[in-house]
Write a protein that holds these residues in place. Structure first.
Motif, short mmCIF file in Angstrom:
data_model
loop_
_atom_site.label_atom_id
_atom_site.label_comp_id
_atom_site.label_asym_id
_atom_site.label_seq_id
_atom_site.Cartn_x
_atom_site.Cartn_y
_atom_site.Cartn_z
N SER A 201 -6.38 6.32 4.26
CA SER A 201 -7.21 5.22 4.76
C SER A 201 -7.27 5.19 6.27
O SER A 201 -8.22 4.72 6.85
CB SER A 201 -6.68 3.87 4.25
OG SER A 201 -5.41 3.60 4.80
N ASN A 202 -6.23 5.70 6.95
CA ASN A 202 -6.19 5.61 8.40
C ASN A 202 -6.89 6.77 9.08
O ASN A 202 -7.34 6.66 10.20
CB ASN A 202 -4.74 5.54 8.88
CG ASN A 202 -4.14 4.17 8.67
OD1 ASN A 202 -4.65 3.18 9.15
ND2 ASN A 202 -3.07 4.12 7.90
N ASP B 291 -2.00 0.95 10.41
CA ASP B 291 -2.60 -0.13 9.64
C ASP B 291 -2.95 -1.34 10.50
O ASP B 291 -3.74 -2.19 10.10
CB ASP B 291 -1.65 -0.58 8.52
CG ASP B 291 -1.79 0.28 7.27
OD1 ASP B 291 -2.82 0.98 7.15
OD2 ASP B 291 -0.88 0.25 6.43
N ARG C 88 -1.96 6.57 0.10
CA ARG C 88 -3.19 5.80 0.32
C ARG C 88 -3.33 5.46 1.80
O ARG C 88 -4.41 5.48 2.37
CB ARG C 88 -3.18 4.54 -0.54
CG ARG C 88 -4.45 3.70 -0.40
CD ARG C 88 -4.34 2.43 -1.23
NE ARG C 88 -5.42 1.50 -0.88
CZ ARG C 88 -5.43 0.24 -1.24
NH1 ARG C 88 -4.43 -0.25 -1.95
NH2 ARG C 88 -6.43 -0.54 -0.89
N ARG C 89 -2.21 5.12 2.43
CA ARG C 89 -2.25 4.76 3.84
C ARG C 89 -2.63 5.97 4.69
O ARG C 89 -3.39 5.87 5.65
CB ARG C 89 -0.90 4.20 4.29
CG ARG C 89 -0.74 2.75 3.86
CD ARG C 89 0.70 2.37 3.72
NE ARG C 89 1.33 2.23 5.01
CZ ARG C 89 2.53 1.67 5.15
NH1 ARG C 89 3.18 1.24 4.09
NH2 ARG C 89 3.08 1.54 6.33
N MET D 80 0.85 -1.19 0.00
CA MET D 80 0.00 0.00 0.00
C MET D 80 0.88 1.24 0.00
O MET D 80 1.77 1.40 0.81
CB MET D 80 -0.90 -0.02 1.25
CG MET D 80 -1.85 1.16 1.34
SD MET D 80 -2.80 1.17 2.89
CE MET D 80 -3.86 -0.23 2.62
N ALA E 88 2.17 5.50 9.73
CA ALA E 88 1.16 4.97 8.82
C ALA E 88 1.11 3.44 8.91
O ALA E 88 0.02 2.85 8.92
CB ALA E 88 1.46 5.42 7.39
N ALA E 89 2.27 2.81 8.95
CA ALA E 89 2.30 1.34 9.07
C ALA E 89 1.71 0.91 10.41
O ALA E 89 0.99 -0.10 10.49
CB ALA E 89 3.75 0.85 8.94
N TRP E 90 2.01 1.66 11.47
CA TRP E 90 1.48 1.33 12.80
C TRP E 90 -0.05 1.46 12.83
O TRP E 90 -0.75 0.63 13.40
CB TRP E 90 2.12 2.27 13.83
CG TRP E 90 1.75 1.99 15.25
CD1 TRP E 90 2.27 1.05 16.08
CD2 TRP E 90 0.81 2.72 16.05
NE1 TRP E 90 1.71 1.13 17.33
CE2 TRP E 90 0.80 2.15 17.34
CE3 TRP E 90 -0.04 3.81 15.79
CZ2 TRP E 90 -0.01 2.62 18.37
CZ3 TRP E 90 -0.86 4.27 16.81
CH2 TRP E 90 -0.83 3.68 18.08
#
Length: 375
Positions: free
Chosen positions: A9-10, A86, A5-6, A1, A82-84
């Motif tokens: 989306s979050n 997700d 986008r992340r 992703m 952002a990864a966190w």
């Protein structure tokens, strides 16, 4: 992703990366950030302001830092966050977020960002903070766990700091009731400190709540822990200090609680115990002395439907000789030589009896050869 986008989306309705940028800009801090937000509105509008506009509210050096293009470290922080986000159950709350805890909005220095892992609903629950020494006695640990369990059974959430000793016992006890618990940590939300509480932190993330104001990756820095105490007390209606030395971080939490208009409660202890000195000092200064969880429930006026605290316990079966020795020990710390004089037994015989009592959890051994009963 992809990163963009992340980001979208979050956080559907909020440019959280602008909030993050504001929170990590060197020299800004919570107080100046809130001042700027009061003037310009959202963070995006702060970064869109002109140098002249900013200079009306902050020094030139800080204004230039705010307007400087973000560096690579900021974009790495964005990617990490952002990864966190997700991961299910991870949240980033700003002052403008509807889920931001209302209790924190009433304190003098609310954090502009909160990293939350676990149950968001607990942030709006009726809460009591339970704090105390990292080097707690066995009696202090037992008190913290039992009080927290009883308060949680009555429907109160317990906030504490995930530290060793009293904090750990408070979280463990609170998990046994319906009220659950919030751990406010002094590191990034992706770091567990102390490491020995890793398993407990995983349980809290799954069944309760972990909160931090610090960016992801923030290691354990001594100065951050006293500062996070204002959040522990700020989330709560009152603070219970279980054990604390005369110079203790728990007293910082109690002071912050008083400044925030929260109730302060303290459990008294032996006049000979160093870890009772802080509690006694608080009581002298106006903290409410408590002997049971019901004392706290009565003070904060929990409705009767919530306050049916179960206090009955099954007393362990103790033989006559053991009961006699426990009576001789009493409730204050006592040296084994004094016990030998009181009992008439020699130290060798007495040591064997004391070892049995310690294995049964009836007493604990303190530094300096002192013995203390655990009731």
């Amino acid at each position: 992703m992809g990163l963009e986008r992340r980001l979208n989306s979050n956080k559907d309705d909020q440019d959280w990366h602008d909030w993050l940028r504001l929170s990590v800009t060197k020299g800004v801090g919570n107080e100046k950030a809130r001042k700027l937000l009061g003037v310009f509105g959202l963070p995006a509008q702060i970064f869109q302001a002109s140098l002249r506009q900013l200079l009306e509210h902050v020094p030139e050096k800080l204004a230039c830092a705010i307007l400087a293009p973000p560096d690579d470290s900021f974009y790495r922080q964005i990617e990490l966050t952002a990864a966190w986000l997700d991961v299910p159950g991870n949240y980033l709350l700003s002052l403008a977020d509807a889920d931001y805890p209302q209790n924190l909005l009433t304190i003098p220095d609310p954090p502009i960002l909160l990293y939350v892992k676990g149950r968001l609903d607990l942030l709006s629950a009726q809460t009591i903070a339970v704090v105390g020494s990292r080097n707690a006695t066995a009696q202090g640990v037992a008190n913290a766990e039992k009080f927290s369990e009883s308060l949680s059974q009555a429907g109160l959430c317990i906030s504490s700091g995930l530290a060793a000793g009293i904090d750990t016992a408070a979280h463990v006890g609170a998990l046994k009731g319906i009220g659950s618990t919030i751990a406010v940590i002094g590191t990034g939300a992706d770091i567990v400190y102390p490491a020995r509480n890793r398993q407990l932190a995983h349980v809290l993330a799954e069944k309760a709540c972990l909160v931090s104001e610090y960016p992801l990756g923030m290691p354990a820095i001594a100065a951050n822990f006293p500062r996070r105490n204002r959040i522990i007390s700020g989330l709560a209606q009152g603070v219970l200090v279980v054990e604390a030395a005369a110079q203790s971080g728990s007293l910082i939490t109690a002071r912050m609680a008083a400044e925030q208009g929260r109730d302060v409660f303290a459990i008294p202890g032996s006049i000979h115990s160093p870890l009772a000195k802080g509690c006694h000092l608080l009581i002298k200064q106006g903290a409410k002395l408590v002997e049971s969880a019901q004392d706290i429930l009565d003070e904060i006026r929990i409705p009767n439907s919530m306050s049916s605290v179960q206090t009955s316990t099954v007393a362990p079966q103790i033989d006559v000789e053991t009961n006699k020795l426990l009576t001789i020990i009493g409730y204050d710390p006592v040296h084994i030589d004094v016990l030998a004089m009181r009992s008439g037994d020699n130290v060798m015989t007495l040591s064997a009896q004391l070892l049995d009592l310690e294995l049964q959890g009836q007493i604990e051994t303190l530094p300096g050869g002192l013995i203390q009963r655990v009731s």
